[in-house]
Design a protein around this motif. Sequence first.
Motif, PDB file in Angstrom:
ATOM      1  N   LEU A 140       0.836  -1.201   0.000  1.00 52.35           N
ATOM      2  CA  LEU A 140       0.000   0.000   0.000  1.00 52.35           C
ATOM      3  C   LEU A 140       0.868   1.246   0.000  1.00 52.35           C
ATOM      4  O   LEU A 140       1.924   1.281   0.627  1.00 52.35           O
ATOM      5  N   ASP A 141       0.393   2.285  -0.700  1.00 51.95           N
ATOM      6  CA  ASP A 141       1.097   3.568  -0.686  1.00 51.95           C
ATOM      7  C   ASP A 141       0.529   4.457   0.416  1.00 51.95           C
ATOM      8  O   ASP A 141      -0.279   4.009   1.231  1.00 51.95           O
ATOM      9  N   GLU A 142       0.958   5.717   0.443  1.00 51.11           N
ATOM     10  CA  GLU A 142       0.536   6.648   1.496  1.00 51.11           C
ATOM     11  C   GLU A 142      -0.975   6.885   1.497  1.00 51.11           C
ATOM     12  O   GLU A 142      -1.571   7.179   2.525  1.00 51.11           O
ATOM     13  N   ALA A 143      -1.605   6.775   0.327  1.00 49.18           N
ATOM     14  CA  ALA A 143      -3.056   6.980   0.196  1.00 49.18           C
ATOM     15  C   ALA A 143      -3.836   5.679   0.407  1.00 49.18           C
ATOM     16  O   ALA A 143      -5.034   5.620   0.130  1.00 49.18           O
ATOM     17  N   GLN A 144      -3.156   4.617   0.875  1.00 53.33           N
ATOM     18  CA  GLN A 144      -3.758   3.298   1.110  1.00 53.33           C
ATOM     19  C   GLN A 144      -4.229   2.617  -0.171  1.00 53.33           C
ATOM     20  O   GLN A 144      -5.107   1.754  -0.145  1.00 53.33           O
ATOM     21  N   CYS A 145      -3.630   3.005  -1.325  1.00 53.52           N
ATOM     22  CA  CYS A 145      -3.940   2.354  -2.597  1.00 53.52           C
ATOM     23  C   CYS A 145      -2.952   1.213  -2.826  1.00 53.52           C
ATOM     24  O   CYS A 145      -1.783   1.305  -2.469  1.00 53.52           O
ATOM     25  N   CYS A 146      -3.429   0.151  -3.426  1.00 56.20           N
ATOM     26  CA  CYS A 146      -2.604  -1.022  -3.710  1.00 56.20           C
ATOM     27  C   CYS A 146      -1.660  -0.709  -4.868  1.00 56.20           C
ATOM     28  O   CYS A 146      -2.091  -0.251  -5.920  1.00 56.20           O
ATOM     29  N   ARG A 147      -0.382  -0.951  -4.669  1.00 60.45           N
ATOM     30  CA  ARG A 147       0.628  -0.703  -5.703  1.00 60.45           C
ATOM     31  C   ARG A 147       1.218  -1.995  -6.257  1.00 60.45           C
ATOM     32  O   ARG A 147       1.710  -2.013  -7.374  1.00 60.45           O
ATOM     33  N   MET A 148       1.195  -3.069  -5.478  1.00 63.14           N
ATOM     34  CA  MET A 148       1.786  -4.323  -5.923  1.00 63.14           C
ATOM     35  C   MET A 148       1.160  -5.477  -5.149  1.00 63.14           C
ATOM     36  O   MET A 148       0.751  -5.309  -4.009  1.00 63.14           O
ATOM     37  N   LEU A 149       1.111  -6.643  -5.786  1.00 57.83           N
ATOM     38  CA  LEU A 149       0.640  -7.871  -5.145  1.00 57.83           C
ATOM     39  C   LEU A 149       1.770  -8.884  -5.182  1.00 57.83           C
ATOM     40  O   LEU A 149       2.559  -8.924  -6.130  1.00 57.83           O
ATOM     41  N   LEU A 150       1.843  -9.724  -4.149  1.00 57.66           N
ATOM     42  CA  LEU A 150       2.941 -10.671  -4.027  1.00 57.66           C
ATOM     43  C   LEU A 150       2.467 -11.930  -3.315  1.00 57.66           C
ATOM     44  O   LEU A 150       1.693 -11.850  -2.364  1.00 57.66           O
TER      45      LEU A 150
END
Length: 68
Positions: A19-29
Amino acid sequence: MSLLTALFRRPVCRHYALLDEAQCCRMLLTAAEPPQNGHWVQVDELRLSWIGRPLPQQARQDEISLSH
């Protein structure tokens, strides 16, 4: 546990979302060990539609929150 079972046992893999600072998903693992850097949360499943969007609250299992 038999020797054969011990030799061929797979590590348990879990799913994580970065998650980034805005709580948006940036990557899945998917990994056997928790990621070492970043704000990762453990999730039940992976959905590509989450990337670039806020992670649904019901998807979160466990917050890992590791420093950079």
